[in-house]
Write an enzyme that holds these catalytic residues in place. Structure first.
Site, short mmCIF file in Angstrom:
data_model
loop_
_atom_site.label_atom_id
_atom_site.label_comp_id
_atom_site.label_asym_id
_atom_site.label_seq_id
_atom_site.Cartn_x
_atom_site.Cartn_y
_atom_site.Cartn_z
N GLU A 275 -9.66 -0.53 -2.10
CA GLU A 275 -9.38 0.88 -1.80
C GLU A 275 -9.45 1.74 -3.05
O GLU A 275 -9.88 2.89 -3.00
CB GLU A 275 -8.00 0.98 -1.12
CG GLU A 275 -8.02 0.37 0.27
CD GLU A 275 -6.66 -0.02 0.80
OE1 GLU A 275 -6.60 -0.56 1.91
OE2 GLU A 275 -5.64 0.21 0.10
N LYS B 251 0.85 -1.20 0.00
CA LYS B 251 0.00 0.00 0.00
C LYS B 251 0.89 1.26 0.00
O LYS B 251 1.96 1.24 -0.62
CB LYS B 251 -0.99 -0.05 1.16
CG LYS B 251 -1.81 -1.34 1.16
CD LYS B 251 -2.98 -1.33 2.09
CE LYS B 251 -3.75 -2.63 1.99
NZ LYS B 251 -4.98 -2.62 2.82
#
Length: 252
Positions: free
Chosen positions: A99, A11
């Site tokens: 996300e 991420k």
């Protein structure tokens, strides 16, 4: 038998110094027996792909990106084209992560276009699908994930199926402390494989379907013992070499 695959999704984390230590520890921690039965890779932020290439070339650890543009080139400020990722010898690229869908409003159709762009550049797209807690509570899990995957299959077609990796990430189990039981996860994985079979029966048995709902060292072995769970897409645990390696070893 499908080879297990464990992919770390960093991420938006990392620095040159932190990454250097993490990559060195992961590469050093893989023995020949583990590498023979389980593949592993890290998907890093785009600025660190050159560092990954330099550190991991010649090792059993692959590397990839966390997103890719649906466009080949042009006036798309901030986007990264598939050919650019291929310049750094990326093997994998994550597309459609929850996300990205939630924070960037990525549609199923855009995710499909990104998967196609990755395939065209010779990379393996890790196509993420998954439902929210509200969707699960409403009994919509199968409808949601099959619609998400269906958009990709419609675009990549029969020939593209064999070159995909899927990741089931129940959004309600990411960073919440909740985890789908192995049986719950297996049920969705089996549904996804059945859907693949409808497009390409021969390839459906070889496609790796990863679990992306907070897999950790203490639940990895039990999850990956299920028939259709072929590995994990790892978030937080991928940032610690010991935890990540424990999951890779659990895949044996």
């Amino acid at each position: 038998m499908r080879r297990k695959l464990v992919v770390g999704n960093w991420k938006m984390n990392g620095s040159r110094a932190v990454n250097g230590a993490l990559l060195a520890d992961i590469a050093a921690g893989l023995d020949g027996a583990t590498a023979a039965t389980a593949a592993c890779a890290v998907c890093a932020p785009a600025p660190y792909l050159a560092q990954c290439q330099a550190a991991l070339s010649g090792s059993p650890v692959g590397w990839g990106a966390q997103d890719v543009s649906a466009h080949a080139c042009g006036a798309y400020t901030g986007e990264v084209a598939a050919a650019m990722l291929a310049d750094f010898a990326c093997t994998y690229v994550i597309v459609g992560h929850s996300e990205r869908r939630a924070y960037h409003a990525e549609s199923n159709e855009l995710v499909a276009q990104k998967a196609l762009a990755a395939l065209a550049a010779g990379m393996t797209p890790i196509v993420c699908v998954g439902e929210t807690l509200a969707e699960r509570d409403a009994g919509q899990t199968v409808a949601v994930v099959t619609t998400q995957l269906g958009a990709v299959l419609a675009l990549v077609g029969e020939a593209g199926v064999a070159r995909l990796v899927l990741a089931y990430e129940p959004v309600w189990a990411i960073g919440t402390g909740k985890t789908a039981t192995p049986a719950m996860a297996q049920q969705v994985h089996a549904q996804l494989r059945a859907q693949l079979r409808q497009t390409n029966a021969a390839a459906a048995g070889t496609v790796q379907i990863l679990y992306g709902g907070s897999m950790k060292p203490d639940n990895a072995r039990e999850l990956m013992a299920e028939q259709d769970i072929d590995g994990g897409l790892i978030g937080g645990a991928a940032l610690k070499a010991a935890d990540f390696l424990a999951i890779v070893h659990a895949a044996q």
